[in-house]
Design a protein around this motif. Structure first.
Motif, PDB file in Angstrom:
ATOM      1  N   LEU A  10       0.916  59.977  -9.758  1.00 20.71           N
ATOM      2  CA  LEU A  10       1.246  60.134 -11.161  1.00 20.71           C
ATOM      3  C   LEU A  10       1.388  58.736 -11.753  1.00 20.71           C
ATOM      4  O   LEU A  10       2.018  57.868 -11.147  1.00 20.71           O
ATOM      5  CB  LEU A  10       2.561  60.899 -11.279  1.00 20.71           C
ATOM      6  N   ARG A  13       2.665  56.456 -14.940  1.00 24.01           N
ATOM      7  CA  ARG A  13       3.573  56.487 -16.092  1.00 24.01           C
ATOM      8  C   ARG A  13       3.647  55.125 -16.757  1.00 24.01           C
ATOM      9  O   ARG A  13       3.451  54.091 -16.132  1.00 24.01           O
ATOM     10  CB  ARG A  13       4.981  56.884 -15.639  1.00 24.01           C
ATOM     11  N   GLU A  64       6.618  57.611 -19.743  1.00 20.95           N
ATOM     12  CA  GLU A  64       5.720  58.608 -20.326  1.00 20.95           C
ATOM     13  C   GLU A  64       4.497  58.815 -19.435  1.00 20.95           C
ATOM     14  O   GLU A  64       3.977  57.865 -18.847  1.00 20.95           O
ATOM     15  CB  GLU A  64       5.254  58.142 -21.708  1.00 20.95           C
ATOM     16  N   PHE A  65       4.006  60.052 -19.373  1.00 27.71           N
ATOM     17  CA  PHE A  65       2.805  60.374 -18.602  1.00 27.71           C
ATOM     18  C   PHE A  65       1.606  59.632 -19.186  1.00 27.71           C
ATOM     19  O   PHE A  65       1.377  59.629 -20.386  1.00 27.71           O
ATOM     20  CB  PHE A  65       2.524  61.882 -18.631  1.00 27.71           C
ATOM     21  N   ALA A 106      -1.491  59.359 -16.707  1.00 28.80           N
ATOM     22  CA  ALA A 106      -2.648  59.881 -15.977  1.00 28.80           C
ATOM     23  C   ALA A 106      -2.255  60.364 -14.586  1.00 28.80           C
ATOM     24  O   ALA A 106      -1.128  60.141 -14.135  1.00 28.80           O
ATOM     25  CB  ALA A 106      -3.710  58.788 -15.855  1.00 28.80           C
ATOM     26  N   ARG A 107      -3.219  61.006 -13.931  1.00 26.99           N
ATOM     27  CA  ARG A 107      -3.178  61.269 -12.485  1.00 26.99           C
ATOM     28  C   ARG A 107      -4.345  60.481 -11.912  1.00 26.99           C
ATOM     29  O   ARG A 107      -5.429  60.449 -12.500  1.00 26.99           O
ATOM     30  CB  ARG A 107      -3.345  62.755 -12.183  1.00 26.99           C
ATOM     31  N   SER A 148      -7.534  62.143 -14.159  1.00 22.61           N
ATOM     32  CA  SER A 148      -7.350  62.889 -15.407  1.00 22.61           C
ATOM     33  C   SER A 148      -6.288  62.233 -16.286  1.00 22.61           C
ATOM     34  O   SER A 148      -5.266  61.774 -15.786  1.00 22.61           O
ATOM     35  CB  SER A 148      -6.932  64.326 -15.098  1.00 22.61           C
ATOM     36  N   ASP A 173      -5.156  64.188 -18.665  1.00 20.12           N
ATOM     37  CA  ASP A 173      -4.561  65.442 -19.132  1.00 20.12           C
ATOM     38  C   ASP A 173      -3.437  65.839 -18.175  1.00 20.12           C
ATOM     39  O   ASP A 173      -3.690  66.161 -17.011  1.00 20.12           O
ATOM     40  CB  ASP A 173      -5.638  66.534 -19.175  1.00 20.12           C
ATOM     41  N   GLU A 174      -2.209  65.832 -18.673  1.00 21.08           N
ATOM     42  CA  GLU A 174      -1.044  66.121 -17.831  1.00 21.08           C
ATOM     43  C   GLU A 174      -1.101  67.516 -17.217  1.00 21.08           C
ATOM     44  O   GLU A 174      -0.574  67.748 -16.131  1.00 21.08           O
ATOM     45  CB  GLU A 174       0.241  65.953 -18.644  1.00 21.08           C
ATOM     46  N   SER A 175      -1.770  68.457 -17.866  1.00 15.25           N
ATOM     47  CA  SER A 175      -1.805  69.828 -17.360  1.00 15.25           C
ATOM     48  C   SER A 175      -2.932  70.068 -16.348  1.00 15.25           C
ATOM     49  O   SER A 175      -2.989  71.130 -15.738  1.00 15.25           O
ATOM     50  CB  SER A 175      -1.955  70.818 -18.522  1.00 15.25           C
TER      51      SER A 175
END
Length: 192
Positions: free
Chosen positions: A44, A46, A51-52, A54-55, A70, A72-74
């Protein structure tokens, strides 16, 4: 899971969609020691404010410490994600129509949101897919990637073509050879 915290002010490139995270941009990496040493582990990313961002796929020996999967956090990093990305890349480039001696590029790394993965189709004998796994992230997902490539292209011969210097820079060992199907009739690097 590893958590990479980016130095304040260094998140700009990520916010602009750059998928590479250099060692110099990292403030700290939190996680267990064995996770920090696992090539290709999903992490992950941050901001310095938590704050998020990316992955990404972790590469503990490279100057490019992580490559984004990604923003996209989801979106989960799993088999389904790789299947979707491979299907999307192939949809732009299929059908297989390479001519002997001129390979057809099927997957082009970051352009196809698969950092470090290059796949070409060679029209020799019954056809061969030549793969380059140039980053720790895609190397960790090699089995899932190869299975998806075979299912989506119908080509059962898959060969790993290795650029030893690139893999060495990633801290990965060389690994050229057959991944599925038959041995190619000649070294694919001589054909390209």
């Amino acid at each position: 899971m590893l958590i990479i915290t980016i130095k304040q002010g260094k998140e700009k490139s990520l916010l602009e969609g750059d998928p590479w995270i250099y060692l110099s941009a990292i403030e700290r990496v939190d996680g267990k020691f064995h996770e920090k040493m696992k090539f290709g582990a999903t992490c992950l990313v941050r901001s310095s404010k938590g704050e998020f961002l990316a992955r990404a796929g972790w590469s503990p020996k490279s100057q490019i410490r992580a490559r984004v999967w990604s923003f996209d956090e989801s979106e989960a990093v799993d088999h389904a994600m790789f299947k979707r990305r491979i299907q999307t890349a192939l949809a732009k480039r299929l059908p297989l129509n390479a001519k002997p001696g001129k390979p057809q590029r099927l997957i082009n790394a970051e352009e196809d949101q698969l950092p470090g993965l290059i796949v070409e189709y060679h029209a020799i004998q019954h056809g061969f897919l030549a793969c380059q796994f140039q980053a720790a992230g895609v190397d960790a997902w090699k089995v899932a990637i190869v299975k998806t490539l075979i299912a989506e292209t119908g080509c059962s011969n898959v060969y790993e073509h290795t650029d030893y210097l690139v893999r060495k820079g990633e801290g990965l060992s060389g690994g050229a050879g057959v991944l599925a199907g038959d041995e190619p009739p000649a070294d694919l690097s001589d054909i390209t």
